[in-house]
Scaffold this motif. Structure first.
Motif, PDB file in Angstrom:
ATOM      1  N   GLY B 143      19.064  -5.459  46.906  1.00  0.00           N
ATOM      2  CA  GLY B 143      17.524  -5.307  46.656  1.00  0.00           C
ATOM      3  C   GLY B 143      16.847  -6.389  47.499  1.00  0.00           C
ATOM      4  N   LEU B 144      15.503  -6.121  47.654  1.00  0.00           N
ATOM      5  CA  LEU B 144      14.772  -6.894  48.458  1.00  0.00           C
ATOM      6  C   LEU B 144      13.403  -7.045  47.913  1.00  0.00           C
ATOM      7  CD1 LEU B 144      14.301  -8.516  51.113  1.00  0.00           C
ATOM      8  CD2 LEU B 144      13.842  -6.453  52.240  1.00  0.00           C
ATOM      9  N   ILE B 189       9.905  -9.354  40.364  1.00  0.00           N
ATOM     10  CA  ILE B 189      10.743  -8.391  40.588  1.00  0.00           C
ATOM     11  C   ILE B 189      12.202  -8.947  40.514  1.00  0.00           C
ATOM     12  CG2 ILE B 189      11.640  -6.908  42.557  1.00  0.00           C
ATOM     13  CD1 ILE B 189       8.448  -6.433  41.790  1.00  0.00           C
ATOM     14  N   LEU B 190      12.926  -8.349  39.999  1.00  0.00           N
ATOM     15  CA  LEU B 190      14.464  -8.741  39.704  1.00  0.00           C
ATOM     16  C   LEU B 190      15.534  -7.733  39.994  1.00  0.00           C
ATOM     17  CD1 LEU B 190      13.028  -9.267  36.176  1.00  0.00           C
ATOM     18  CD2 LEU B 190      14.583 -11.056  37.003  1.00  0.00           C
ATOM     19  N   GLY B 191      16.529  -8.473  40.794  1.00  0.00           N
ATOM     20  CA  GLY B 191      17.584  -7.575  41.268  1.00  0.00           C
ATOM     21  C   GLY B 191      19.121  -8.252  40.865  1.00  0.00           C
ATOM     22  N   TRP B 193      21.593  -7.052  39.896  1.00  0.00           N
ATOM     23  CA  TRP B 193      23.045  -6.274  39.644  1.00  0.00           C
ATOM     24  C   TRP B 193      23.822  -6.556  40.973  1.00  0.00           C
ATOM     25  CZ3 TRP B 193      18.503  -3.986  38.226  1.00  0.00           C
ATOM     26  CH2 TRP B 193      18.250  -3.858  36.635  1.00  0.00           C
TER      27      TRP B 193
END
Ligand SMILES: Cc1cc2nc3c(=O)[nH]c(=O)nc-3n(C[C@H](O)[C@H](O)[C@H](O)COP(=O)(O)OP(=O)(O)OC[C@H]3O[C@@H](n4cnc5c(N)ncnc54)[C@H](O)[C@@H]3O)c2cc1C
Ligand SMILES: Cc1cc2nc3c(=O)[nH]c(=O)nc-3n(C[C@H](O)[C@H](O)[C@H](O)COP(=O)(O)OP(=O)(O)OC[C@H]3O[C@@H](n4cnc5c(N)ncnc54)[C@H](O)[C@@H]3O)c2cc1C
Lengths: 289, 374
Positions: B143-144, B189-191, B193
Motif C-alpha cells: 500500500g501507498l 489511511i492505513l495499510g 497488512w
C-alpha cells in the motif's frame, strides 16, 4: 505523417462533479448517488493527448474506464470527441479498491484488450490525478504491472518513429526525456486542453443512442471474469490500504474580505489601510512620483 | 488524537470476543528516500528525516536514508547529521539524473536485500517521489498513501467482516493522514497488512532537526546493477534553475504575477510595484513561467519555491492548489483578480475584484504618495 498504426489506450475515470453543490454532504464527503457526475477533468488532457497522437501519427484510440454502470457516459463522451471505442469494467467486487487494486483491475483490462486486438498497447495515456482520490498513483502502478516505461507529469510530447520525446514537469523547471515504446504517459493539466466534440463524433453517439445493438459494438461493458482477473486481488480484498477515519479541516483562510464594484481608488485605499504596508515601504530610495 | 483510540475499554464492560492480535512491527527499518534537485539535497529529505526519526523512535527500529545520484560528496554525512542511523548510498554515473527505472531498480534491490522488509518507506510528494513511490509499491504489491501531512504510529482494529481473514487488532501501524476533497477533509489511511507501509509526504510540512555533527551513523555503499532496459529512457535536456539566486525565500514582500498578466510586459508592472517596498521580490505562477514571461527561479508553488513573506500580493493568479502550497503561509495575502469566483479569494486575506491593469497602477500611485508623505 499518418503511417503508424498505434494501439492507443486512454484511461478515464468518472468522478463526482464537485463544482455543483448537489450531493456534497455538510461534512465535506460526497454522496455519490446524489452527486452529479463528470469525466475527471485531468483525464480530458489525457484524452486530448491520445486523440492528438492518433491524428498526428495514426492509430486507434480505445477509452478504458472502471466504475459503476453510469461511467458509460464518459466513454460515450470520449467517442463524441473522436475516440474509436470504449471499454467499461464494471463489477460489484471492485468496490473499495485502493490504487493497487485499481491498477490490478485496469492492468487486466489492458492485457485482455491487447490479446483481443492481437496488438499490445503502444501508448497508454492517463490523467495526472483524479479530483476525488487524488493520489496520482494508478498510472505508475499500471506501468509497473505491465513492465513498460513511464513518463509522468508530461506537459508536451512528440513521436520520432517509435521513440517518445516528452517534456515533463520537475521542481524548478522541466526535463526532456526520450523513451522507446510501449510507454505509459500521465498527462499534466499544462498540456493542450481537450478540443471541442467533433460533429461526426456527436452524430455517431446520437446514432448509438438510437441503436443499442450497434452501441454494443463500440462500448463493451465487461466484468472481472471476462478479463480473467482474480477477485481476491481486486476491490476491498485486494486493497492493502483502507481509508480510516476522516476529519473536517477547520476552514483555512476563508475570511477573505473581498472588495468589489467600488471605484478602483477606493478599493485600493481600503486594502492598503487594512494591511500594515507602511512597515515595508521603500523609504530609502526616493521613488519618483 | 491517536492515543485516545488506543486506550482499551475498562475491564468491567461485558467482555467482547477478543480480536486476534497482529504485531506488524517485526523490527524493519523506517526508510526514507532523500532526493536531489539540481545536484543539491532537496529540503524535503531533511524534513522526512525528522518525521522518520520520530516514527523510528516510537517503533524502536533504526532509521535509514537512501540517497541515489552521482558524485555525492558530503551528502551522505549531512543525512547522518540530520538523523539517519544508516545512510545507503548508490553513486553511479547512470544515476546522475533522476530516471524512473534505474532508481526503481536500486530501491527494489536494496529493499529485497534486507533481512526484513522495511516497516515504513517514505518519499517526498514531489514529481520524483510521486513517480518512483508507486512504481516501488506496485513492485512489492504493497500500500501507498499519497501526499501525507501528518504521521504517527498506533494500533488499528479491523472489524469489517466483509474480509474475515483481516479482522483483528494490528499494532505498530503507520497512521498516514492526507488532505482530501480539495483540502476540505483529512483522511487517515492505513495499510497494516503488509510491510513496507509506504507514503509520500508533502514538502514544507515537517520541520528538519538541528544537525548534530557528533551523531554516530553508518554509511553503506549499495551495489548498482542496471540492465539495458533500465537505461532505455534517456534525458535530452534539463532546465532546472531552482538554485540560482533570486532570493524569494528571504523577502519580506513578494509581488507575484500570473497568467492574468497576459504578457511578459506585465512583469514590468510587477517590478514597479515591488520597487515601492523594501526587500521585495517578484514571484510568478508556473503558468506565467511556462509562457516564457519570466524565468523559473521566480516560480512560487509545489514545483517552485515555498515562501513565507510578511506580505504577498497575487496579481492575475487563480490560486490553484499547486500555487497555494507555496505561499499560503504568508502573513498577509492580497489578491487582485477580475474573476470574483477565483479560488484565491477563498484563502487570501484581502481581495480586490478588478482588472489588475487598473488596480496595480492605482496601488503604485497610492503607495508612492505614502512614501513621499513619510
Ligand atoms: C479520501 C480518500 C483518500 C484515498 N487515499 C488513498 C491513498 O492514499 N492510497 C491509495 O492507494 N488509495 C487511496 N484512495 C483510494 C483511491 O481513490 C482509489 O483507489 C481510486 O480507485 C483510484 O485512485 P485515484 O482516484 O487517486 O486515481 P489517481 O491515481 O489519482 O488517477 C490517475 C489516473 O489513473 C486513471 N484512473 C484512475 N482510476 C481510474 C478508473 N477507475 N478508471 C479509469 N481510469 C482510472 C485516470 O487516468 C486517472 O487520471 C483514497 C480514496 C479516498 C476517498
Ligand atoms: C505537477 C504540477 C506542478 C505545478 N506546480 C506549480 C507551481 O509550483 N506553481 C504554480 O503557480 N503552479 C503550478 N502548477 C500549475 C497550476 O496547476 C496552475 O495551472 C497555475 O498555478 C495557474 O497559474 P495562474 O493562476 O497564473 O493561471 P490561471 O489559472 O490561468 O489564472 C489566471 C487568473 O488571472 C485572472 N485574470 C485574467 N486577466 C486578468 C486581469 N486583467 N486582471 C485581473 N485578473 C485577471 C483570471 O481570472 C484567472 O483567475 C503545477 C501543476 C502541476 C500539474
Amino acid at each position: 505523417m499518418t503511417n503508424a498504426n498505434f494501439n492507443i489506450y486512454v484511461l478515464i475515470k468518472q468522478v463526482p462533479d464537485t463544482g455543483s453543490k448537489a450531493g456534497v454532504n455538510p461534512d465535506g464527503t460526497i454522496d455519490r448517488a446524489r452527486a452529479k457526475r463528470m469525466m475527471n477533468p485531468f483525464d480530458k488532457f489525457a484524452l486530448q493527448a491520445a486523440l492528438h497522437t492518433k491524428k498526428e501519427y495514426g492509430g486507434t484510440v480505445t477509452a478504458i474506464s472502471m466504475g459503476p454502470p453510469p461511467a458509460k457516459e464518459i466513454l460515450l463522451e470520449a467517442i463524441e470527441h473522436g475516440a474509436d471505442a470504449g471499454v467499461l469494467l464494471s463489477d460489484r467486487r471492485l468496490a473499495a479498491s485502493d490504487t493497487l487494486a485499481t491498477s490490478y483491475a485496469l492492468t487486466k483490462v489492458i492485457e485482455y484488450l491487447n490479446t483481443e486486438k492481437n496488438h499490445p498497447a503502444d501508448l497508454i495515456f492517463a490523467g495526472l490525478q483524479t479530483t476525488d482520490g487524488d493520489t496520482a498513483q494508478v498510472g505508475p502502478e499500471i506501468a509497473e504491472r505491465l513492465g513498460v516505461m513511464q513518463v509522468t507529469y508530461c506537459e508536451d510530447f512528440s513521436l520520432e518513429g517509435t521513440t517518445l520525446v516528452a517534456r515533463r514537469i520537475v521542481e524548478g523547471g522541466h526535463t526532456v526525456v526520450a523513451t522507446p515504446l510501449p510507454a505509459l504517459v500521465t498527462v499534466a493539466n499544462a498540456y493542450t486542453p481537450l478540443a471541442y466534440k467533433s460533429l461526426r463524433g456527436a452524430k455517431k453517439v446520437q446514432y448509438l443512442a438510437r441503436t443499442p445493438e450497434v452501441e454494443a459494438e463500440y462500448i463493451s461493458v465487461i466484468d472481472l471474469d471476462v478479463v480473467n482477473a482474480d477477485p481476491m486481488l481486486a476491490g476491498l480484498k485486494g486493497s492493502p490500504t483502507i481509508v480510516g477515519k476522516t476529519w473536517k479541516i477547520g476552514e483555512v483562510g476563508g475570511s477573505c474580505v473581498v472588495r468589489q464594484g467600488q471605484s478602483v481608488a477606493n478599493m485600493v485605499t481600503d486594502v492598503l489601510d487594512a494591511t500594515p504596508v507602511d512597515e515595508f515601504l521603500n523609504k530609502k530610495e526616493a521613488v519618483p512620483v | 488524537m491517536t492515543d485516545a483510540e488506543a486506550t482499551k475499554k475498562p475491564a468491567e464492560q461485558p467482555a467482547e470476543p477478543e480480536l486476534p492480535l497482529f504485531e506488524t512491527n517485526v523490527g524493519g527499518q523506517v526508510m526514507i528516500v532523500a532526493e536531489l534537485t539540481d545536484g543539491q539535497l532537496a529540503p524535503v529529505g531533511l524534513e522526512l528525516l525528522s518525521m522518520g526519526r520520530e516514527l523510528a523512535d516510537k517503533l524502536g527500529n533504526p532509521l535509514s536514508c537512501v540517497v541515489i545520484g552521482h558524485n555525492l560528496g558530503d551528502v551522505p554525512n549531512t543525512l547522518g547529521h540530520y538523523g539517519a542511523d544508516i545512510v545507503y548510498v548508490a553513486d553511479h554515473a547512470e544515476l546522475a539524473q533522476y530516471r524512473t527505472m534505474p532508481y526503481k531498480r536500486v530501491m527494489c534491490d536494496l529493499m529485497e536485500s534486507l533481512e526484513h522488509p522495511p516497516h515504513i518507506v517514505l518519499m517526498g510528494s514531489t514529481t520524483t517521489g510521486r513517480d518512483l513511490a508507486p512504481r516501488v509499491a506496485a513492485h512489492f504489491l504493497t500500500g501507498l498513501t499519497a501526499d501525507v501531512i501528518e504521521m504517527d504510529i498506533g494500533p488499528y482494529e479491523h472489524t469489517n467482516k466483509a474480509d474475515p481473514e483481516k479482522v483483528g487488532l494490528y499494532e505498530g501501524c503507520l497512521y498516514a493522514v492526507r488532505p482530501s476533497f480539495g483540502e476540505s477533509l483529512k483522511a487517515r489511511i492505513l495499510g497494516p497488512w503488509k510491510n513496507p507501509q509506504m507514503a509520500t509526504a508533502r514538502p514544507g510540512v515537517f520541520v528538519p532537526l538541528q544537525p548534530d555533527t557528533n551523531r554516530s551513523f553508518e554509511v553503506k555503499a549499495i551495489p548498482v546493477n542496471l540492465t539495458a532496459e533500465d537505461t532505455a529512457l534517456t534525458i535530452r535536456d534539463v532546465v532546472v534553475e531552482l538554485n540560482k539566486n533570486v532570493d524569494l525565500t528571504a523577502a519580506d514582500v513578494v509581488i507575484a504575477g500570473g497568467y492574468g498578466l497576459a504578457d511578459a510586459e506585465g512583469f514590468k508592472l510587477m517590478e514597479e510595484l515591488a520597487s515601492c517596498f523594501d526587500n521585495a521580490v517578484v514571484g510568478a505562477s508556473r503558468k506565467a513561467v511556462d509562457a516564457g514571461w519570466i524565468p523559473y527561479v521566480h516560480q512560487v508553488g509545489q514545483t517552485g519555491k515555498t515562501v513565507r513573506p510578511k506580505l504577498y500580493i497575487a496579481c492575475g493568479i487563480s490560486g490553484a492548489i499547486q500555487h497555494r502550497v507555496g505561499m499560503s503561509k504568508a502573513d498577509t495575502i492580497i489578491a487582485i483578480n477580475k474573476d470574483p469566483d477565483a479560488p484565491i479569494f477563498g484563502f487570501a486575506d484581502h481581495g480586490i475584484v478588478g482588472d489588475l491593469y487598473q488596480v496595480v497602477p492605482e496601488m503604485i500611485a497610492q503607495l508612492k504618495r505614502q512614501i513621499t508623505a513619510a
